[in-house]
Write a protein that holds these residues in place. Structure first.
Motif, short mmCIF file in Angstrom:
data_model
loop_
_atom_site.label_atom_id
_atom_site.label_comp_id
_atom_site.label_asym_id
_atom_site.label_seq_id
_atom_site.Cartn_x
_atom_site.Cartn_y
_atom_site.Cartn_z
N HIS A 83 -5.07 12.17 -2.74
CA HIS A 83 -4.87 10.99 -1.85
C HIS A 83 -5.74 9.98 -1.29
O HIS A 83 -5.88 8.76 -1.14
CB HIS A 83 -3.75 11.48 -0.66
N GLU A 84 -6.87 10.60 -0.98
CA GLU A 84 -8.11 10.01 -0.27
C GLU A 84 -8.82 9.15 -1.43
O GLU A 84 -9.13 8.01 -1.12
CB GLU A 84 -9.32 10.77 0.11
N ARG A 85 -8.71 9.63 -2.60
CA ARG A 85 -9.26 8.45 -3.68
C ARG A 85 -8.36 7.47 -3.83
O ARG A 85 -9.06 6.38 -4.15
CB ARG A 85 -9.70 9.40 -4.90
N ALA A 86 -7.10 7.65 -3.73
CA ALA A 86 -6.41 6.83 -4.16
C ALA A 86 -6.54 5.47 -2.90
O ALA A 86 -6.36 4.48 -3.39
CB ALA A 86 -5.01 7.08 -4.36
N SER A 118 0.97 -1.33 -0.02
CA SER A 118 -0.15 0.23 -0.08
C SER A 118 0.94 1.23 0.19
O SER A 118 0.53 2.31 -0.83
CB SER A 118 -1.03 0.10 1.15
N GLU A 119 1.69 1.38 0.76
CA GLU A 119 2.73 2.53 0.91
C GLU A 119 3.67 2.65 -0.50
O GLU A 119 3.65 3.84 -0.95
CB GLU A 119 3.70 2.25 2.09
N SER A 120 4.14 1.50 -1.15
CA SER A 120 4.58 1.56 -2.25
C SER A 120 3.67 2.20 -3.36
O SER A 120 3.85 3.08 -3.98
CB SER A 120 5.17 0.09 -2.78
N HIS A 121 2.55 1.90 -3.60
CA HIS A 121 1.44 2.26 -4.35
C HIS A 121 1.26 3.71 -4.18
O HIS A 121 1.01 4.46 -5.02
CB HIS A 121 0.04 1.38 -4.15
N LEU A 122 1.05 4.39 -2.62
CA LEU A 122 0.73 5.58 -2.51
C LEU A 122 2.21 6.51 -2.81
O LEU A 122 1.97 7.48 -3.45
CB LEU A 122 0.17 6.01 -1.18
N ARG A 123 3.23 5.90 -2.45
CA ARG A 123 4.54 6.69 -2.96
C ARG A 123 4.69 6.96 -4.33
O ARG A 123 4.89 8.16 -5.06
CB ARG A 123 5.56 6.01 -2.57
N GLU A 124 4.18 5.92 -5.31
CA GLU A 124 4.38 6.00 -6.91
C GLU A 124 3.21 6.99 -7.32
O GLU A 124 3.49 7.73 -8.16
CB GLU A 124 4.06 4.33 -7.40
N PHE A 125 2.06 6.92 -6.61
CA PHE A 125 0.85 7.62 -7.08
C PHE A 125 1.14 9.21 -6.70
O PHE A 125 0.98 9.97 -7.75
CB PHE A 125 -0.38 7.18 -6.16
#
Length: 128
Positions: A100-103, A8-15
């Motif tokens: 970010h919330e939508r992601a 999850s953190e990796s996905h959010l970092r990339e996003f």
């Protein structure tokens, strides 16, 4: 659990990197300052983020250069420096936070409300 957290953190970092040309540490600093609109000392900010003073300072330096935060020196103690969002920082964070919330919603969209409630309860019990 660690695998889900890291993924999850990796996905959010990339996003954040791809969609907003920013980093998770910058987002975290902006979020902390958003919660404390009147500003905080650099030491408080470090404690809030669970990072060293040096790490917080490096991120704040870049945010200040970009005009998103401002530093002011305490009138009572010249060694104490307060940091707060600028109006531009506030506006930028609000847009970023909505995205970010939508992601995050997309990441956990497969879970029902009951699933999330159960997961929250389990994590709270484990934290005790």
């Amino acid at each position: 659990m660690l695998g889900v957290t890291r993924g999850s953190e990796s996905h959010l970092r990339e996003f954040l990197r791809v969609k907003h040309d920013t980093t998770l540490p910058r987002f975290d600093v902006l979020a902390a300052l958003y919660r404390r609109r009147d500003g905080v000392t650099m030491s408080e900010l470090s404690r809030m983020l669970l990072v060293s003073n040096g790490n917080a300072t490096a991120v704040v330096d870049r945010l200040e250069k970009d005009g998103l935060v401002r530093r002011t020196q305490s009138e009572q103690d010249r060694r104490t420096v307060f940091v707060a969002l600028t109006p531009e920082g506030l506006a930028q964070f609000e847009g970023l936070a909505a995205d970010h919330e939508r992601a995050v919603d997309r990441l956990f969209g497969g879970l029902s409300e009951a699933d999330l409630d159960a997961l929250t309860e389990i994590l709270k019990r484990m934290g005790k």
